[in-house]
Design a protein around this motif. Structure first.
Motif: not given
Length: 694
Positions: A498-504, A516-520, A524-529
């Motif tokens: 969900p976090l990756l989809a929303l950010g993307g 866009r900065a918030a989405g990126a 990135l946070a999703a990938l770190v998790i």
């Protein structure tokens, strides 16, 4: 405060472009419903209804800065209500105990099981001595042993002797929930038979099964004209019948990232409608008297929409096919309404329709991958429209193919990795070779064969189609055999997708630099998790028959065969491609068959199965040991160890044991899944059986 106001202003600046966000907010509510660990009651649903009304009012008449957030809140609450209503509407009886005996039912689906056996789904089910209002609406039975006495056909009423059981819960806490999938499919029991399936009554002429019967007839005819797996693949493309596609073929398609070609989805519907649209439009242009009197573009859209509807009826009402039809229909209706056919607004409308009709599709990989790929393609082709004039004409088709494959591949890769624990490293290469053949040969020849079949002239078109499907399967096998073709990845925590989809989405779709900065940052946070997630030290199957210990060499399993689906799921979720027998050979679990020991820090974990398991377990119950017992503990209450016997495991489901600073933390599947409609425990088995038989 200033940051919040700035974010609201950025959101307000997106007005006029917020329709694509409507399904996102609706999906938040639907996802919230499925994330709950309890079934929302009247109070929760009433509060959500009130929120919908008040927020919708504020969205229309409130302050300018509050309108977009209020509308989003209304959609979130509406999504929760939609999902809850759908879950209750599909309610059907679930078998409350294990059953062995005669089963009667009508064949409504034919496919293949995990073990590559033919599998029948039956409705109008009759079970011996079971009250009709307690009998599952549908059961699914895998056919083992000697068969062939009856040719299963749509609508055929059959009788067989089968082992049935309720749908099982997740194979590990937080894993894929088959109970939920079965609930929304109204599937109340699954099982197998080793006895012959016998015909009881001839196929019915019910209109509901007419399309299914036609589908199987066409599928059989195609496989008669196209030999081998090329014919099975061609039949699956045109009719949705995958019962003849072997496990090895499916494995090769998955390893080469071509499995999307066999599931009737947006690609197939797009190729079909695109070919029909182009053929009709340019065909009418060849007749000037007609072309001067009618709008050939709209006429082509009408014929393409009709072709899509026929394809939907023929291929069957699966979720993926319905979703593909809705997306194609929205775009063709946009043509009729003189609007842009391919836009984020069209995708947003299609997603809204799908989510309203079937909210449960949100948690399925097909929905996520198809809409993710579509959004990525639209965003990627916006700059292409401006840049393509700088590309030589002969290279434009190649450049478009590379761009589309790369965009769709990048968008769907994390989704596929999260659901299937693998990344096809040469997927781009495979798609570059296979998709053009699919679009220029396979699908057009399929349409032509369908038009010529009534007059008996389909053979040449089917032959050409077979050459195309054969080439695609060759590409799949070749790519799958390359070194490093598949990269295994571990399963992510629930919050990652969900976090990756929303950010993307925020990164790709919005215009504001702040957004866009918030989405990126969110992506990135999703990938770190995901990268930081740790797998459980010990996994225990829900029946206590299998355990898996995480070691430096990978997870070591307690037996080399049996419980194959559970073993495969554990290893895949670890990002491990080892076979079960190889995992069994790993060091880590000590002892002999039926009595194995694992070290978890300072705590001993014992696993006992087979005859004499209880007596051996009693001897091991000391010093705070963890004892897993596949039988029932009949002795006195253990005081110096933790015992999970067959009875307790039926209540808890599968276990995940974590080591936190040397101490055991045990998480149960029941704890994670919660108390939901699809997994609620009924009365004890004997009482349930008595009630069902009354």
């Amino acid at each position: 405060m200033r940051a919040a106001i700035a974010m609201l202003e950025a959101l307000g600046a997106e007005r006029g472009r917020l329709l694509p966000w409507a399904p996102v907010f609706l999906a938040m509510g639907i996802g919230g419903y499925f994330a709950l660990r309890y079934e929302p009651g009247a109070g929760t649903l009433g509060a959500a209804t009130l929120i919908v009304g008040l927020a919708a009012l504020a969205g229309r008449r409130g302050p300018e800065l509050a309108r977009a957030p209020a509308t989003g809140l209304a959609l979130i609450a509406a999504g929760l209500l939609l999902a809850a209503a759908r879950a209750h509407l599909v309610s059907a009886p679930v078998l409350p105990f294990r059953y062995y005996g005669p089963v009667e039912g009508r064949v409504v689906a034919i496919d293949r099981s995990f073990s590559d056996q033919l599998r029948l789904t039956l409705d109008r089910v009759v079970l011996k001595d079971m009250a009709p209002d307690r009998t599952p609406a549908r059961v699914r039975v895998a056919l083992h042993g000697e068969q062939g006495f009856t040719d299963p056909q749509p609508g055929l009423t059959v009788i067989l002797t089968a082992h049935l059981s309720p749908p099982e819960g997740p194979v590990e806490p937080g894993g894929f929930d088959f109970q939920r999938l079965a609930w929304f499919s109204r599937l109340g029991a699954v099982g197998y038979t080793r006895a012959p399936v016998l015909a009881l009554e001839p196929p019915e002429g019910a209109l509901a099964l007419a399309a299914f019967r036609l589908r199987m007839t066409i599928s059989n005819a195609m496989r008669e004209h196209i030999d081998g797996q090329a014919g099975a693949f061609a039949a699956a493309l045109m009719t949705g019948d995958r019962s003849a596609v072997e496990a090895a073929t499916n494995d090769a398609l998955r390893a080469s990232n071509l499995s999307h070609l066999i599931a009737i989805s947006g690609l197939h519907m797009g190729l079909l409608t695109g070919f029909v649209f182009g053929a009709v439009r340019y065909g009418l242009a060849l007749a000037p008297p007609v072309a001067l009197r009618i709008n050939t573009k709209k006429a082509a859209a009408v014929v393409a929409l009709l072709a899509a509807a026929i394809y939907l009826a023929l291929a069957g009402p699966s979720v993926a096919t319905r979703r593909a039809f809705i997306m194609a229909a929205v775009m063709l209706v946009a043509v009729l309404a003189d609007r842009r056919a391919i836009s984020l607004r069209s995708v947003g409308i299609a997603a809204l329709i799908v989510l309203v009709l079937e909210p449960e599709s949100l948690v399925e990989p097909g929905f996520q991958m198809s809409f993710g790929a579509t959004v990525a393609l639209i965003v990627a082709f916006q700059p292409w429209v401006r840049l393509q004039r700088h590309v030589p004409g002969l290279l434009r088709p190649v450049a478009m193919l590379i761009l589309s494959s790369a965009a769709a591949g990048l968008a769907t890769a994390p989704i596929a990795a999260a659901h299937f624990n693998r990344i096809a490293e040469y997927g781009l290469l495979a798609n570059l070779l296979a998709v053009p053949v699919m679009g220029t040969l396979v699908m057009p020849m399929g349409v032509i064969a369908a038009l010529l079949a009534p007059v008996g002239l389909a053979t040449p078109a089917l032959w050409l189609m077979g050459q195309g499907t054969g080439f695609i399967l060759w590409v799949a096998a070749w790519v799958a055999a390359l070194d490093g073709a598949v990269l295994a990845v571990p399963a992510p925590p629930d919050a990652v997708l969900p976090l990756l989809a929303l950010g993307g989405l925020v990164l790709l779709v919005t215009r504001s630099l702040r957004m866009r900065a918030a989405g990126a940052a969110a992506a990135l946070a999703a990938l770190v998790i995901w990268a930081a997630a740790e797998r459980p030290a010990l996994l225990v199957a829900g029946d206590g028959g299998l355990v898996g210990l995480r070691t430096a060499e990978g997870r070591a399993l307690s037996k080399p065969k049996g419980a194959g689906f559970v073993a495969k799921s554990w290893l895949e979720d670890d990002g491990d491609m080892a076979l079960q027998e190889d995992a069994f050979a790993r060091p880590g679990l000590q002892g002999e068959k039926g009595a194995m020991r694992a070290g978890l820090g300072t705590v001993a974990a014992w696993h006992f199965t087979g005859k004499g398991a209880e007596s051996r377990a009693a001897a091991a119950c000391r010093d705070g040991a963890l004892v897993i017992l596949s039988a029932r503990w009949e002795g006195a209450e253990p005081g110096t160890c933790q015992v999970y016997d067959a009875a307790r495991l039926r209540q808890t489901g599968a276990l995940a044991v974590h080591l936190d600073d040397g101490k055991l933390r045990i998480v149960t599947a029941r704890e994670i899944a919660g108390d939901r409609l699809w997994n609620r425990r009924e009365r004890p088995a004997r009482e349930s059986r008595r009630a069902a038989l009354e």
